[in-house]
Design a protein around this motif. Structure first.
Motif, PDB file in Angstrom:
ATOM      1  N   THR A 286       4.391   6.264   4.161  1.00  0.00           N
ATOM      2  CA  THR A 286       3.070   6.576   3.617  1.00  0.00           C
ATOM      3  C   THR A 286       2.077   6.687   4.764  1.00  0.00           C
ATOM      4  O   THR A 286       2.192   5.960   5.746  1.00  0.00           O
ATOM      5  CB  THR A 286       2.610   5.412   2.700  1.00  0.00           C
ATOM      6  OG1 THR A 286       3.735   4.973   1.967  1.00  0.00           O
ATOM      7  CG2 THR A 286       1.529   5.835   1.743  1.00  0.00           C
TER       8      THR A 286
ATOM      9  N   ALA B 275       5.429   2.744  -2.829  1.00  0.00           N
ATOM     10  CA  ALA B 275       5.073   3.723  -1.802  1.00  0.00           C
ATOM     11  C   ALA B 275       4.625   5.036  -2.455  1.00  0.00           C
ATOM     12  O   ALA B 275       3.615   5.621  -2.070  1.00  0.00           O
ATOM     13  CB  ALA B 275       6.258   3.974  -0.882  1.00  0.00           C
TER      14      ALA B 275
ATOM     15  N   GLY C 262       0.664   4.710  -3.186  1.00  0.00           N
ATOM     16  CA  GLY C 262       0.233   5.498  -2.030  1.00  0.00           C
ATOM     17  C   GLY C 262      -0.421   4.650  -0.944  1.00  0.00           C
ATOM     18  O   GLY C 262      -1.230   5.127  -0.161  1.00  0.00           O
TER      19      GLY C 262
END
Ligand code: GDP
Length: 289
Positions: A81, A256, A260
């Motif tokens: 990320t 993830a 985010g």
């Protein structure tokens, strides 16, 4: 670890019998989808992953190796990320981190683990006992601080976590600490009062990052609560606790992808050294067995 995903990946791969056999790829993909869903991977995450793996495998020529390579690439992409990795120091010390999470998630233990991790790296660390919600939390943090040999700020006569946080940061500045870790209050479930208190603490001192400690064993709930914390107070990193007890392994993928927010560390046991920087490649290797 992750027996269910690892086992299913193997059985999915074995469905591919011949090169360029589109029907067997379909079977492999169906098997993988089922196993991801069973392993607590969010349905949207599963769908995106499966679609990408299927496309990539076809592009590179259907076969067991290309399927595995596509899966490895897509899992790594998913877990990578945008944002900071591991621990990031501020240019204006003390780097101040708010440790947040629900009661029982492992927040206080993880505060100790992080203090230990930083101490090992020769940093001067102060932990602040601002979890006044759970009766034993201050005592627990005192014991942990003693164990890992870092200093602690607490005030048994103070009932206001904001005042604790302010005083702790003043001490950390005056005494040139590199890092201040503030252990904030948890609750059994998210409620407005908790969020309000966290916001007050956040706004009363210089906060560099907010870490959310998510209990891997709570499956989909970990993703939901992390999302709520993100929306309500803003979080900069997730630490997945109790990853050692997680036999499914899907929660990292869901957080993830759905939240985010970068996964920064994983807790892999109850002891103080049981904390690892979250490295996508390493997790993918474990998932793939
Ligand atoms: P808090 O209420 O969020 O502060 O939770 P605690 O720090 O008290 O942790 C709750 C329980 O989870 C304790 O028994 C910890 O030892 C345990 N725990 C925390 N992190 C881990 C981990 O990574 N692995 C394992 N196996 N147990 C953990």
């Amino acid at each position: 670890m992750f027996d269910s995903i690892t086992g299913s990946i193997r059985s999915a791969v074995n469905k591919i019998r011949h090169k360029d056999d589109a029907a067997s790829l379909k079977k492999a993909v169906t098997e993988l989808r089922k196993s991801l869903l069973k392993s607590d991977v969010h349905h949207k995450t599963t769908k995106e992953l499966i679609t990408a793996v299927e496309l990539e495998t076809k592009k590179n020529g259907i076969g067991q190796d290309s399927f595995l390579n596509a899966l490895k690439d897509e899992l790594t992409k998913l877990l990578t990320t945008d944002g900071n990795q591991g621990f990031v120091f501020s240019n204006t010390p003390p780097t101040t981190i708010l440790m947040t999470g629900l009661q029982g998630s492992g927040k206080t233990t993880t505060t100790g683990k992080l203090a230990n991790y930083l101490k090992q790296r020769k940093k001067k660390v102060l932990v602040a006992a601002a979890d006044l919600q759970r009766l034993a939390a201050v005592e627990q943090l005192k014991q942990i601080a003693e164990q890992v040999e870092v200093d602690i700020y607490f005030d048994d006569n103070e009932k206001d976590p904001v005042k604790i946080a302010i005083a702790a940061q003043e001490k950390a500045k005056a005494e040139h600490y590199d890092v201040l870790l503030v252990d904030t209050a948890g609750r059994l479930a998210i409620d407005e009062e908790l969020m309000l208190q966290l916001k007050e603490v956040r706004d009363s001192i210089k906060v560099d990052e907010i870490f959310y400690v998510a209990d891997s064993l709570t499956g989909h709930d970990a993703t939901k609560t992390a999302t709520t914390f993100k929306e309500k107070i803003g979080i900069d990193g997730v630490i997945l606790s109790k990853y050692d007890g997680d036999t499914k392994g899907g929660v990292a993928l869901s957080i993830a992808h759905q939240v985010g927010i970068p996964l920064r560390f994983v807790g892999i046991g109850e002891k103080m050294p049981d904390l690892e920087v979250f490295i996508p490649d390493r997790i993918v290797s474990r998932l793939m067995g």
